[in-house]
Scaffold this motif. Structure first.
Motif, PDB file in Angstrom:
ATOM      1  N   GLN A  34      -2.403   0.894 -20.298  1.00 25.62           N
ATOM      2  CA  GLN A  34      -1.949   0.172 -20.277  1.00 25.62           C
ATOM      3  C   GLN A  34      -1.155  -1.280 -20.413  1.00 25.62           C
ATOM      4  N   ALA A  47      -8.143  -9.003  -1.868  1.00 24.73           N
ATOM      5  CA  ALA A  47      -8.745  -7.480  -2.109  1.00 24.73           C
ATOM      6  C   ALA A  47      -8.661  -7.473  -3.967  1.00 24.73           C
ATOM      7  N   SER A  48      -7.856  -8.397  -4.592  1.00 24.13           N
ATOM      8  CA  SER A  48      -7.568  -7.835  -6.027  1.00 24.13           C
ATOM      9  C   SER A  48      -8.381  -8.908  -7.230  1.00 24.13           C
ATOM     10  N   SER A 107       1.512  -9.871 -11.332  1.00 25.78           N
ATOM     11  CA  SER A 107       1.510 -11.083 -11.254  1.00 25.78           C
ATOM     12  C   SER A 107       1.586 -11.341 -13.337  1.00 25.78           C
ATOM     13  N   TYR A 108       0.937 -10.371 -14.482  1.00 29.20           N
ATOM     14  CA  TYR A 108       1.595 -10.308 -15.614  1.00 29.20           C
ATOM     15  C   TYR A 108       2.944 -10.374 -15.704  1.00 29.20           C
ATOM     16  N   VAL A 147      -7.185   1.767 -18.734  1.00 32.42           N
ATOM     17  CA  VAL A 147      -6.735   1.027 -18.514  1.00 32.42           C
ATOM     18  C   VAL A 147      -6.149   0.092 -20.695  1.00 32.42           C
ATOM     19  N   GLU A 197       0.962  -1.149  -0.343  1.00 30.10           N
ATOM     20  CA  GLU A 197       0.074   0.099   0.340  1.00 30.10           C
ATOM     21  C   GLU A 197       0.512   1.081   0.411  1.00 30.10           C
ATOM     22  N   SER A 198       0.293   1.823  -0.110  1.00 26.29           N
ATOM     23  CA  SER A 198       0.738   3.755   0.083  1.00 26.29           C
ATOM     24  C   SER A 198       1.894   3.850   1.125  1.00 26.29           C
ATOM     25  N   LEU A 252      -1.281  -6.446  -7.837  1.00 26.84           N
ATOM     26  CA  LEU A 252      -1.465  -7.371  -8.255  1.00 26.84           C
ATOM     27  C   LEU A 252      -1.407  -8.060  -9.077  1.00 26.84           C
ATOM     28  N   ALA A 253      -2.520  -7.437 -10.264  1.00 27.12           N
ATOM     29  CA  ALA A 253      -3.088  -8.020 -11.395  1.00 27.12           C
ATOM     30  C   ALA A 253      -1.321  -7.493 -12.281  1.00 27.12           C
ATOM     31  N   LEU A 286       2.180 -17.276  -6.020  1.00 31.73           N
ATOM     32  CA  LEU A 286       0.910 -16.142  -6.393  1.00 31.73           C
ATOM     33  C   LEU A 286      -0.449 -16.512  -7.312  1.00 31.73           C
ATOM     34  N   ARG A 287       0.461 -17.189  -8.166  1.00 30.94           N
ATOM     35  CA  ARG A 287      -0.781 -17.820  -8.848  1.00 30.94           C
ATOM     36  C   ARG A 287      -1.648 -19.038  -8.294  1.00 30.94           C
ATOM     37  N   ARG A 314       5.908 -16.053  -8.850  1.00 30.71           N
ATOM     38  CA  ARG A 314       3.988 -15.619  -9.903  1.00 30.71           C
ATOM     39  C   ARG A 314       3.756 -17.140  -9.033  1.00 30.71           C
ATOM     40  N   LEU A 366      -4.627  -8.838   0.692  1.00 29.15           N
ATOM     41  CA  LEU A 366      -4.042  -8.074  -0.525  1.00 29.15           C
ATOM     42  C   LEU A 366      -4.661  -9.093  -1.515  1.00 29.15           C
ATOM     43  N   LEU A 367      -4.566 -10.374  -1.896  1.00 26.87           N
ATOM     44  CA  LEU A 367      -4.632 -11.192  -2.960  1.00 26.87           C
ATOM     45  C   LEU A 367      -6.391 -11.645  -2.807  1.00 26.87           C
TER      46      LEU A 367
END
Lengths: 281, 240
Positions: free
Chosen positions: B171, B239-240, B200-201, B168, B36-37, B196-197, B223-224, B220, B236-237
């Motif tokens: 992006q 929430a996204s 992950s990419y 996006v 986070e910030s 996180l997306a 995470l996946r 990765r 975090l995971l």
């Protein structure tokens, strides 16, 4: 009975040649006591649409509409005085960046007290003070007494945004326009802010226009979604049926989002077509 | 290892911005920092670039110590791309001038030809070098910032939220561009993002940060697969 009716809204700006160019072109929608999302890229006219409803367009913008009614009040020829009395009391707006929207030289508590006393001039200072603290508590700010004494620069982004929301909802507006209210926030704070907004809609029957560039967020949070492109509405969807979107622009926006589990192939890039911007499709 | 960080701590006055961060990044690898910030991820990048002074621990970038390396030498090895493409370009200089400036400072020959090559590399027409930043869209400006970062042919790019100010659709274009550049130029990335997306990419490995300290380091695949040990990372995971 709709809370808000918008028909054929246009907002134009003067070009260098002196002619007018429409930035919003014929937008029509209506809003009940629900959460309506407006999504689109920057420059699609979504913020201007929100600002037209509040009557806070820049003075050099030219607005016209066949119908712009809030609770049977015609906003098109409303006097500045009427407009001002509606703003803050019955119509509220939350902007993206609390840093630019809060007064930098006034304590947070005093700003909320000011908002309360403009609404109710007979309320005593002490009552207004107590209500301000309640407001801070209602937007899930811990230690409201301490925060009330702070200045805007002493708040984190998430706290500032919650203060802004508190100031707007303390007057209990019937319609709230939230322009990217969570894009400056971290995910955990975002969830809190959204739940506050949600509570206001469900508990108090407020109408909410939620402007965002984040399609996934809007589809999770709102009831209906309007997709804007180049100043006009290309598609209106039930939020839970976003994946069934028909318009190639909406489908393109959905497909170019990275997600945690997508393949590592290059992301599909939006191939824009001139016909998307044409009127009367 | 292209980058090695050991027990890095950064302080600003009495507050600690980074506490005991350690990670290493292999050549050609892409490493993500999420959080986070205020969690200290941008501060780590700025410290690697030599933009912060009050730090302790060890930093090595291509075996160079930023504290003891002349700025010009460091600039040829590692470059940074910032979040806001509107703020990171000079409003009164044309694009070509801004891409050429690092090369002029470092007395690199054939600056004009190289500027045209760089514009081509990042997918902008050559005549864009005569334009001012205000004549460009946000995505085009971020491309220019990337071209400028590549002007000295660095081996490492530090990317601080390179797409979070962009739509996006744009992006996607920038992320594709960065992946292509990493492959073609064998670059090493450290990418900071709150998303996180995106991480992950883009990244093979990542470190989750919270309140100035690292929480955990994941691949990765972990995470996946949702193979996440720490409660905060899981949050975090989710929430996204």
């Amino acid at each position: 009975m709709n809370l808000l009716n918008v028909e054929n809204l246009h907002v134009a700006f003067r070009t260098e040649e002196g002619t007018f160019r429409d930035a919003v072109r014929g937008v029509s929608f209506s809003l009940g006591r629900e959460k309506l999302g407006i999504v689109g890229e920057s420059g699609s006219g979504k913020s201007l649409t929100g600002r037209s409803i509040l009557g806070v367009l820049p003075p050099y913008a030219r607005m016209s509409a066949d119908r712009l009614e809030f609770d049977n009040i015609d906003l098109r020829d409303a006097s500045p005085r009427l407009r001002r009395s509606l703003r803050g009391s019955r119509l509220g707006m939350i902007l993206q960046d609390p840093k630019f929207s809060l007064n930098p030289v006034m304590r947070i508590g005093d700003q909320i007290v000011e908002a309360i006393r403009i609404g109710n001039r007979r309320m005593s200072g002490r009552d207004a003070r107590r209500k301000a603290l309640e407001t801070l508590e209602a937007v899930h700010i811990r230690e409201p007494e301490r925060v009330a004494r702070l200045y805007a620069h002493e708040l984190s982004g998430g706290m500032g945004q919650r203060v802004m929301i508190g100031m707007m909802v303390v007057r209990e507006p019937d319609l709230l326009v939230a322009d990217e209210p969570t894009s400056a926030l971290d995910v955990s704070v975002r969830t809190q802010v959204l739940s506050i907004l949600d509570e206001l809609v469900t508990r108090r029957g407020m109408g909410l226009i939620f402007i965002s560039h984040d399609l996934n967020l809007v589809s999770k949070f709102c009831d209906r979604v309007i997709v804007m492109y180049a100043g006009r509405i290309v598609e209106t969807l039930q939020a839970d049926r976003l994946q069934e979107a028909q318009h190639p622009y909406t489908r393109g926006l959905l497909s170019c989002l990275p997600s945690i589990n997508r393949s590592l192939e290059p992301l599909p890039v939006l191939q824009r077509e001139a016909s998307w911007a044409e009127l009367g499709q | 290892m292209m980058i090695e960080i050991k027990d890095l701590s950064v302080t600003f006055g009495s507050s600690t911005a980074v506490r005991n961060a350690s990670f290493s990044v292999a050549e050609g690898e892409s490493f993500g920092l999420v959080g986070e910030s205020g969690s200290g991820k941008s501060t780590i990048l700025r410290t690697i670039m030599g933009l912060n002074w009050n730090w302790s621990g060890t930093i090595r970038v291509a075996d160079l110590d930023p504290a003891r390396t002349p700025r010009k030498t460091l600039a040829r090895v590692v470059q940074m791309v910032f979040q806001d493409p509107y703020a990171s370009l000079h409003p009164r200089y044309v694009i070509g001038h801004q891409i050429a400036e690092p090369m002029v400072i470092n007395a690199i020959p054939n600056v004009q030809r190289r500027t045209a090559e760089l514009l081509d590399l990042i997918g902008l027409p050559a005549d864009f070098q005569f334009r001012y930043p205000h004549e460009l869209s946000g995505g085009q400006r971020q491309r220019v910032a990337i071209a400028r970062a590549l002007a000295l042919s660095p081996r490492v790019l530090l990317l601080d939220e390179p797409t979070s100010a962009l739509d996006v659709s744009i992006q996607a274009e920038i992320l594709n561009l960065l992946n292509r550049l990493r492959r073609e130029l064998n670059l090493t990335f450290v990418l900071v993002s709150h998303d996180l997306a995106v991480i992950s990419y883009m990244c093979e490995r990542l470190m989750v940060m919270r309140n100035a300290a690292p929480v955990e380091t994941l691949t990765r695949e972990q995470l996946r697969a949702g193979d996440v040990a720490d409660g905060y990372s899981r949050q975090l995971l989710a929430a996204s």
